[in-house]
Design an enzyme around this catalytic site. Structure first.
Site, PDB file in Angstrom:
ATOM      1  N   SER A 216       0.826  -1.204   0.000  1.00  0.00           N
ATOM      2  CA  SER A 216       0.000   0.000   0.000  1.00  0.00           C
ATOM      3  C   SER A 216       0.867   1.263   0.000  1.00  0.00           C
ATOM      4  CB  SER A 216      -0.958  -0.050   1.191  1.00  0.00           C
ATOM      5  OG  SER A 216      -1.985   0.900   1.074  1.00  0.00           O
TER       6      SER A 216
ATOM      7  N   ASP B 265      -9.207  -6.042  -4.341  1.00  0.00           N
ATOM      8  CA  ASP B 265      -8.880  -4.884  -3.516  1.00  0.00           C
ATOM      9  C   ASP B 265      -9.910  -3.785  -3.764  1.00  0.00           C
ATOM     10  OD1 ASP B 265      -7.715  -2.700  -2.213  1.00  0.00           O
ATOM     11  OD2 ASP B 265      -5.692  -3.275  -2.790  1.00  0.00           O
TER      12      ASP B 265
ATOM     13  N   HIS C 187      -7.404  -5.897   0.144  1.00  0.00           N
ATOM     14  CA  HIS C 187      -6.224  -5.051   0.275  1.00  0.00           C
ATOM     15  C   HIS C 187      -5.177  -5.672   1.199  1.00  0.00           C
ATOM     16  CE1 HIS C 187      -4.072  -1.341  -0.224  1.00  0.00           C
ATOM     17  NE2 HIS C 187      -4.060  -1.078   1.076  1.00  0.00           N
TER      18      HIS C 187
END
Length: 256
Positions: free
Chosen positions: A85, A206, A234
């Protein structure tokens, strides 16, 4: 006494916003079992790091624990750097700073910015797709630009952790912390950043960094390899740690 076998690869694991080294707890045993060494770090103000998010002014401040780790590596050691991320911003800066110490950089459903991009711009790309941050809490600066944030419980359950086991959802709710938002452009060069092989791991379910945005970053800044994780939200390391470990093990065999 027998000599300890040398690790096949050294993975350095970099978490995303509001998380910490703790988020890799499921993945670490798989990597160890496969014969690898793995180091999970807390970025500044994250996990058990002592600073508060509002004491952080620059990306150098955020990355200080990672910079310290690289400076402490033995002269000939090279690592496989994995970022999740927002951790992709840290990866890009480490690739520019320490290209000779990195075998490969693995972007796990991560921001993979172009040089000159900022975290604020990348978050705006996410917002354009998800529309609302729900109950996520933002702390605003004097200029009206957010200076930190922490994911809300409802947002996390619906957007970040929707496919995760309930115990991992509970863990995240206990341990997430405010993350600093730095309005600073990430600058890197083809001569240094460009020397490091890059791999992107797409999480296909995601809902935060949508697959469409992941594919856009891949098209704009093509990596050497792309892997896919079907059904992963995610938090790929919570959903499918064994599958993620298999991918990383394969990467280690390709870059040694």
């Amino acid at each position: 006494m027998e000599a300890k076998a040398e690790a096949r690869a050294h993975f350095v694991l970099v978490h995303g916003a509001c998380h910490g080294a703790w988020c890799w707890y499921k993945l670490l045993p798989f990597l160890t079992k496969a014969g690898h060494h793995a180091t999970a770090i807390d970025l500044s103000s994250c996990g058990i790091h002592s600073l508060d998010a509002h004491q952080i002014q620059t990306w150098s401040d955020i990355n200080q624990p990672l910079t310290h780790l690289f400076n402490s590596l033995p002269p000939q050691e090279k690592v496989i750097l994995v970022g999740h991320s927002m951790g992709g911003m840290s990866l890009s800066l480490m690739m520019e700073q320490f290209p000779e110490k990195i075998k490969a950089a693995v972007f796990l459903t991560a921001f993979m910015p172009l040089s000159g991009s900022s975290a604020i711009e990348m978050i705006s790309e996410v917002q354009a797709r998800i529309q609302s941050w729900g109950d996520t809490e933002f702390v605003m600066g004097e200029n009206g630009i957010p200076i930190s944030f922490n994911f809300g419980h409802t947002f996390s359950r619906q957007i970040l952790y929707q496919n995760c086991p309930t115990e991992d959802i509970a863990l995240g709710e206990l341990l997430r912390k405010k993350f600093p938002l730095i309005d600073e452009k990430v600058i890197f060069s083809q001569e240094r950043y460009g020397r490091v092989p890059r791999v992107y791991v797409v999480a296909k379910d995601d809902k935060a960094i949508w697959e469409e945005l992941q594919r856009k970053m891949i098209a704009e800044n093509p990596p050497d390899r792309v892997y896919e994780m079907e059904g992963s939200d995610h938090m790929a390391f919570f959903c499918y740690p064994s599958r993620l470990a298999e991918i990383l093990d394969e990467i280690s065999s390709s870059y040694h």
